[in-house]
Design a protein around this motif. Structure first.
Motif: not given
Length: 744
Positions: A603-613
């Protein structure tokens, strides 16, 4: 015959007890009913070949096989060195390891001595295994070794005179070999007595306390290397024979060896050394374990049939078996593999690539029939127990590794060495499939990859039948792809029983391969997967079909960001970082809270960052159910309205010509309605709220919305509401990046 006194430290006694011969080393089926040469050859099949020790490795080996107890070192030698070895050539002196720091000279140094002279069988070129066999290679005082030369064995009898030692040797001011402390001697044999020793002019005689040791070493060499070496006769008067004939021990020599063997029984030192040699080169001297074997081969019982059960044994032969049959999820190794009652046994569990092992007492089972045996958990994946008087069965409980990949197919095309995938001069040689692929059309070799399609036609390749029903039919498909000098079309993947899926890519011949990953549902048994070009040519490599328990995925768009929420704990996959967002009433701030490899709480909402895929990940517990709501900002599925004080909701969006950010959902500034969009941000603010919160590298900026995208960007993929990709001429409701537009 008079025996010397041996000082055996507790550690050596422990070796004598614990390092017993391996179970079933000698078996009745191999030895019973035999005698003479038949029994000798049966023993040879047990002891030869063995693990070869290098000649230089003998120095270190001696510290295992011949290490002397420290408390027996004469006081005058104390402090010279910490490692001292037995020397059967110079009485009971413990010689320091001078062989590590001198030239192994004849003054006090320790040599590596073949008690059966290696020149008798041609040395290393005659038989390299015999040349370094520890069962007849002993540490020797250099002076004693020099005097021994390659003379045959012999007794001191009337008329012979001693030729060694004749002088005192010293090294670093200490006396090592003198006439008083030497236990071995070399005797000059007068001409009238030489026939007694096969014509030898000199003979070597070890101390009485070691004569049996030498005799059993000689018998071992004859047995182990029967018909495997050629005895030289120019200096050897004891043996005759070569690789085509059996060894003849000359009558005088056999009489001498039998006499020494019978009158100097096996000592505790021999037993200890036999165990130690086995630990290094994997074989034993059977005449130390069963001295009576000598009589059945060369002695007074050559007309009788040998019986293993009736033979006197110099070690306790009641060994109980440790059963470690097939264990689901891994293997267990027992040391020793069979043991005497009262022996401590160590178990080591090794999981296979798809399982884990937790070293808890409850995960071990040792049963003596129906009676459980107590275990003591050790370091790593080990435990120990005391062997009962009876066979035991061992089991270990392995659990599925939720992070392990269960591969249904892996192909990297590494066997393809023809052609290349980096320029237009690649080979046009057709590829003839392999065990992973059943059919193909227009497939060519491309240097560690394949090219499907050609300049005027598409191509395809189909896998063998795969059981895709495993893991509830949920599996991951991954492949690397790049196009010709330009991208000439998409890749279509067709799985048995499912609608074809089309994958776009941008990499071309001049660049690196682009990895495509996707999680599929509804896999069935006996399914195939077909990869096809939609137009002309493309390169494929590293095709993998696999699953892991609790498998989920996070998809990152071309914007480089996504939002994610699940009610289960999981591990952030490699290549991604999770950010939490805080709002101070004026601006948002980002904080990298969950880098790759860290555990993300439920139950941890977050933004996730990374290369497309697409990034697969594993749940902390495979049994957990996943609820992916794609919400952010303390919002849970179905509870948006419960966010106290939240008045305005923003959606995460990337306009074609704008920055990624949370935008207020209408061009006129009206509140963005709740609906089927993927991410919302609830902020407890009132009238006059900013129109957007733009996301930058490490912080956010608050700006007013100046322009809103009204139509889709046809330069990027556009889909209808059925999920089918459509072209610019399409009319109706379309979706791009999760946002609906009306295409007029």
């Amino acid at each position: 015959m008079k025996r010397g006194i041996f000082f055996l430290c507790l550690a050596q006694l422990a070796v004598s007890i614990m390092a017993q011969p391996q179970a079933a080393y000698y078996t009745a089926s191999t030895l019973d009913g035999k005698n003479g040469q038949a029994l000798e050859l049966a023993l040879q099949s047990i002891v030869y070949p063995h693990t070869k020790i290098s000649y230089n490795g003998l120095w270190e080996a001696y510290e295992t096989t011949d290490l002397a107890p420290m408390d027996s070192i004469p006081g005058s030698y104390a402090g010279d060195n910490s490692k001292l070895v037995y020397d059967m050539y110079a009485w009971m002196r413990w010689f320091p390891k001078f062989y590590e720091d001198n030239d192994h000279s004849q003054t006090g140094g320790i040599n590596r001595e073949h008690c059966v002279p290696n020149s008798w069988f041609g040395g290393e070129s005659g038989n390299p295994i015999a040349y370094t066999d520890l069962h007849h290679l002993f540490p020797s005082d250099g002076a004693a070794n020099n005097a021994k030369q390659n003379y045959p064995l012999g007794d001191s009898i009337g008329g012979v005179t001693r030729s060694f030692p004749t002088s005192t040797g010293t090294y670093q001011g200490k006396t090592y070999v003198t006439p008083q402390n030497a236990c071995s001697h070399v005797w000059n044999v007068p001409e009238g007595l030489r026939s007694r020793f096969g014509g030898a002019t000199k003979v070597f005689e070890p101390a009485d306390m070691y004569k049996g040791d030498f005799a059993r070493a000689y018998f071992y060499v004859v047995c182990a290397y029967e018909k495997k070496l050629r005895w030289q006769t120019s200096e050897n008067t004891m043996f005759v024979g070569d690789s085509t004939t059996y060894t003849t021990i000359q009558p005088w020599a056999l009489s001498l060896l039998l006499d020494w063997h019978r009158n100097d029984p096996v000592s505790e030192k021999e037993k200890v050394r036999n165990n130690a040699v086995e630990s290094l080169q994997g074989n034993r001297n059977p005449f130390v374990d069963y001295p009576e074997l000598v009589e059945f081969i060369w002695g007074d019982k050559t007309s009788e049939a040998f019986s293993l059960a009736a033979a006197a044994c110099s070690y306790n032969s009641v060994y109980y078996e440790i059963g470690t049959s097939d264990i689901a999820g891994g293997s267990v190794v027992a040391t020793p593999a069979a043991a005497l009652a009262g022996t401590e046994v160590t178990l080591i569990a090794t999981p296979d690539e798809t399982h884990l092992f937790e070293n808890l007492a409850g995960n071990w089972s040792v049963m003596n029939g129906s009676t459980p045996v107590d275990v003591t958990v050790g370091e790593g994946n080990s435990c120990s127990f005391v062997m009962p008087a009876g066979n035991v069965t061992v089991n270990a409980t392995f659990r599925n590794n939720p992070r392990a990949n269960h591969y249904l197919l892996r192909e990297d095309f590494s066997s393809i060495t023809t052609g290349n995938n980096t320029d237009v001069n690649h080979s046009s040689s057709a590829w003839n499939l392999n065990s992973n692929f059943s059919t193909s059309s227009n497939v060519y070799q491309a240097g560690g990859a394949i090219r499907i399609g050609k300049s005027d036609a598409a191509g395809s390749i189909t896998t063998k039948q795969l059981d895709l029903s495993q893991n509830g039919g949920r599996f991951m498909l991954s492949f690397d792809v790049k196009g010709w000098t330009t991208v000439e079309g998409d890749i279509t993947v067709t799985i048995t029983g499912q609608e074809p899926k089309t994958f776009t890519y941008t990499s071309t011949m001049s660049g690196e391969f682009q990895t495509i990953q996707r999680v599929f549902e509804g896999g069935t048994a006996n399914a195939t997967i077909t990869f096809a070009t939609t137009a002309k040519r493309a390169f494929l490599d590293n095709i993998k079909v696999y699953y892991f328990l609790g498998m989920q995925e996070i998809e990152i768009s071309s914007a480089g960001w996504a939002t994610y929420y699940t009610d289960s704990a999981f591990v952030m996959p490699a290549g991604l970082s999770g950010y939490t967002v805080s709002y101070d009433g004026e601006a948002l701030s980002l904080a990298e809270t969950y880098p790759a490899g860290t555990a993300v709480p439920a139950e941890t909402p977050m933004l996730v960052r990374g290369e497309q895929g697409v990034y697969p990940y594993v749940l902390a517990s495979p049994s957990q159910k996943v609820v992916q709501t794609f919400l952010y900002g303390h919002l849970h599925s179905g509870t948006i309205s419960a966010v106290e004080g939240a008045t305005y909701y923003y959606k995460l969006f990337k306009p074609a010509e704008g920055a990624l950010g949370w935008y207020w959902g209408a061009e006129d500034g009206g509140q963005f309605p709740l609906g089927d969009h993927k991410a919302y941000l609830a902020l407890p603010i009132g009238a006059g709220a900013p129109s957007c919160f733009l996301i930058e590298d490490s912080a956010t900026e608050v700006e007013q919305l100046t322009e809103w995208q009204k139509t889709p960007d046809w330069n990027e993929p556009v889909y209808n509401i059925l999920g089918q990709r459509v072209s610019r001429g399409y009319k109706g409701i379309v979706v791009q990046r999760g946002v609906k537009y009306l295409a007029r």
